[in-house]
Write a protein that holds these residues in place. Structure first.
Motif, mmCIF file in Angstrom:
data_model
loop_
_atom_site.group_PDB
_atom_site.id
_atom_site.type_symbol
_atom_site.label_atom_id
_atom_site.label_comp_id
_atom_site.label_asym_id
_atom_site.label_seq_id
_atom_site.Cartn_x
_atom_site.Cartn_y
_atom_site.Cartn_z
ATOM 1 N N ARG A 107 -2.592 0.052 -10.412
ATOM 2 C CA ARG A 107 -1.583 1.115 -10.388
ATOM 3 C C ARG A 107 -0.695 1.088 -11.639
ATOM 4 O O ARG A 107 -0.366 2.122 -12.220
ATOM 5 C CB ARG A 107 -0.734 0.949 -9.120
ATOM 6 N N THR A 108 -0.270 -0.124 -12.063
ATOM 7 C CA THR A 108 0.747 -0.198 -13.122
ATOM 8 C C THR A 108 0.155 -0.430 -14.504
ATOM 9 O O THR A 108 0.804 -0.149 -15.505
ATOM 10 C CB THR A 108 1.733 -1.356 -12.847
ATOM 11 N N GLY A 109 -1.028 -1.008 -14.563
ATOM 12 C CA GLY A 109 -1.605 -1.354 -15.864
ATOM 13 C C GLY A 109 -1.027 -2.644 -16.426
ATOM 14 O O GLY A 109 -1.397 -3.093 -17.508
ATOM 15 N N SER B 167 0.830 -1.215 0.000
ATOM 16 C CA SER B 167 0.000 0.000 0.000
ATOM 17 C C SER B 167 0.860 1.259 0.000
ATOM 18 O O SER B 167 0.604 2.200 -0.738
ATOM 19 C CB SER B 167 -0.910 0.032 1.233
ATOM 20 N N GLU B 168 1.880 1.244 0.861
ATOM 21 C CA GLU B 168 2.745 2.433 0.961
ATOM 22 C C GLU B 168 3.549 2.663 -0.313
ATOM 23 O O GLU B 168 3.859 3.796 -0.667
ATOM 24 C CB GLU B 168 3.771 2.256 2.095
ATOM 25 N N GLY B 169 3.905 1.564 -0.987
ATOM 26 C CA GLY B 169 4.835 1.687 -2.106
ATOM 27 C C GLY B 169 4.183 1.877 -3.464
ATOM 28 O O GLY B 169 4.875 2.094 -4.461
ATOM 29 N N LEU B 170 2.850 1.811 -3.518
ATOM 30 C CA LEU B 170 2.187 1.879 -4.833
ATOM 31 C C LEU B 170 2.588 3.129 -5.613
ATOM 32 O O LEU B 170 2.791 3.082 -6.825
ATOM 33 C CB LEU B 170 0.667 1.838 -4.654
ATOM 34 N N ASP B 171 2.723 4.234 -4.892
ATOM 35 C CA ASP B 171 3.044 5.502 -5.573
ATOM 36 C C ASP B 171 4.412 5.477 -6.242
ATOM 37 O O ASP B 171 4.707 6.294 -7.106
ATOM 38 C CB ASP B 171 3.016 6.671 -4.570
ATOM 39 N N GLU B 172 5.271 4.568 -5.782
ATOM 40 C CA GLU B 172 6.625 4.490 -6.361
ATOM 41 C C GLU B 172 6.633 3.748 -7.695
ATOM 42 O O GLU B 172 7.633 3.747 -8.403
ATOM 43 C CB GLU B 172 7.578 3.726 -5.422
ATOM 44 N N LEU B 173 5.507 3.111 -8.027
ATOM 45 C CA LEU B 173 5.521 2.231 -9.207
ATOM 46 C C LEU B 173 5.247 2.996 -10.492
ATOM 47 O O LEU B 173 4.379 3.869 -10.532
ATOM 48 C CB LEU B 173 4.476 1.122 -9.040
ATOM 49 N N ILE C 283 7.214 -4.208 -4.583
ATOM 50 C CA ILE C 283 7.658 -2.821 -4.784
ATOM 51 C C ILE C 283 9.164 -2.793 -5.045
ATOM 52 O O ILE C 283 9.651 -2.037 -5.884
ATOM 53 C CB ILE C 283 7.319 -1.947 -3.540
ATOM 54 N N ASP C 284 9.916 -3.629 -4.272
ATOM 55 C CA ASP C 284 11.373 -3.625 -4.383
ATOM 56 C C ASP C 284 11.846 -3.874 -5.817
ATOM 57 O O ASP C 284 12.877 -3.370 -6.234
ATOM 58 C CB ASP C 284 12.012 -4.638 -3.410
#
Ligand code: SF4
Length: 432
Positions: free
Chosen positions: A336-338, A300-306, A416-417
């Motif tokens: 988020r990424t498609g 959840s926290e890392g979605l914006d980084e994708l 996310i990593d």
């Protein structure tokens, strides 16, 4: 005596002429038995160190350490203390034959408990070990309690000579030592009244017991010693009922939950897993307590980084127990990424179908999941399946296996990593 394996260039030890292979004999007149002695005895500012260089020359170093500076030596690993128990449920007894030798080593070492959080039963500690734990304040220790009633514990550990764990913990607690405890719960042996009595005894130790994790017995198809029942949904539910009763009391009287059920218990009983707040500082995450909540929170926290990854087809290899929980995470990643994700849920070919943990999948399972999948652009595998030497549990080497597969393969802890780097052109599509 402890032997130096490496000297950090430019460190105090380097300047003194200590080299790899030097034997460190005493510090301020006290003999060195292991890394703990070195660690604690060299905490002084003024040191007299007796040593023997690799050519046999004995030497005495006298030094005053500048404040905050480290001595700069690494030591050869200690001889690990072996386990004197023979638990029916021992995972190591449930390993198939023919794996690499270190996997069969049953350690039970209070020193590793303090240094690395390995669980120890304390059944092999001697009087001098107790004295060291108290003198060096080795706290917190990670203790495999399993049961506090002495007779029940003897049976569980299959060792008639185990010391009374309550007496041991009480004595250490009086010296200021604290514990993270675990109980591997075996249906019919330490559930029901034994579980209740054990939680009562641990609770009575007050602040000394920081947390208690209840973990279901984990068996493989090779668990030849085991004569008990496997853990099922009903038993798992009963254990979680006990967790709820005790956590209610702990929250009311101490302000924290104190007792935790492992993720596996929630999955087995098909109860919803708690969220990340439930687990506080995640003190037993290595024990499978809160790992799913931590993963969900990280995603959840890392979605914006994708980055956007439209058109990419991504395979996600996982074990049977995580398989049911993955779709909700995959949905978030897709949105988020498609990208288009495909979940590849694998049974464990080495340990058998009762071993459902993703982190215990072996190289052969990864190969089975991904070989011939030319339609995938990349694949993620659980990073926990590979050790520090790049080996799977079945001795397959990750880099060699990766070469045989038709897509780039990435070990990943939390999606996310890996996926956060996929947008970077120089990394995209290349295995780490
Ligand atoms: S204490 Fe029991 S489970 Fe742990 S290593 Fe020893 S025999 Fe195995």
């Amino acid at each position: 005596m402890v032997r130096v394996s490496r000297v950090l260039p430019g460190s105090i030890s380097d300047e003194m002429g200590v080299v790899a292979g030097t034997e460190l004999l005493t510090v301020n007149g006290r003999p060195l038995a292991d890394f703990l002695d070195w660690e604690f005895l060299t905490a002084e500012d003024e040191l007299v160190i007796e040593a023997r260089l690799p050519d046999g020359q004995e030497i005495v170093y006298e030094l005053e350490r500048p404040e905050g500076e480290v001595l700069g030596v690494e030591l050869e690993p200690p001889t690990v203390r072996r386990c004197a128990n023979k638990c029916e449920f021992c995972f190591i007894e449930g390993l198939p034959q023919g794996l690499r030798k270190p996997l069969y080593m049953r350690d039970d070492d209070y020193r590793l408990s303090f240094a690395y959080g390995n669980f120890a039963t304390l059944s092999n500690v001697k009087e001098r070990d107790i004295a060291r734990i108290l003198e060096y304040r080795l706290s917190p220790l990670y203790v495999s309690v399993h049961a506090t009633p002495h007779e029940a514990r003897k049976v569980l550990l299959n060792n008639p000579r185990v010391p009374d764990i309550v007496a041991q913990l009480t004595r250490l607690a009086a010296g200021g030592i604290q514990f993270h405890c675990q109980m591997v719960v075996v249906p019919g042996m330490n559930d029901g009244d034994v579980l209740e009595a054990s939680l009562r005894d641990l609770w009575a130790l007050g602040d000394a017991v920081l947390s208690v994790a209840l973990v279901p017995v984990g068996l493989t198809q090779f668990s030849h010693l085991y004569t008990g029942k496997p853990m099922d949904a009903v038993n798992a539910g009963l254990i979680l009922d006990a967790v709820e009763r005790w956590e209610e009391r702990a929250l009311a009287e101490r302000g924290d939950r104190w007792v935790f059920g492992s993720d596996e218990l929630y999955l087995l009983s098909e109860r919803p897993l708690p969220n990340a707040e439930h687990y506080g500082d995640f003190s037993q995450i290595e024990n499978g307590v809160g790992a799913v909540a931590a993963l969900r929170a990280r995603v959840s926290e890392g979605l914006d980084e994708l980055p956007r990854l439209e058109g990419k087809r991504i395979g996600v290899v996982t074990g049977v127990s995580m398989g049911a929980l993955m779709p909700e995470l995959i949905d978030k990643l897709t949105e988020r990424t498609g990208a288009s994700f495909e979940l590849l849920i694998m049974e464990n070919s080495l340990f058998g179908p009762t071993t459902t943990t993703a982190g215990l999948l072996v190289g052969a399972d990864i190969r089975r999941a991904l070989a011939g999948r030319h339609d995938l652009d990349l694949a993620l595998i659980p990073a926990e399946t590979i050790n520090d030497d790049g080996l799977f549990l079945d001795d397959e080497r990750f880099v060699a296996l990766r070469e045989t597969l038709p897509m780039p393969v990435f070990p990943s802890y939390d999606f996310i990593d890996v996926l956060a780097l996929e947008g970077e052109p120089h990394l995209s599509g290349h295995a780490a």
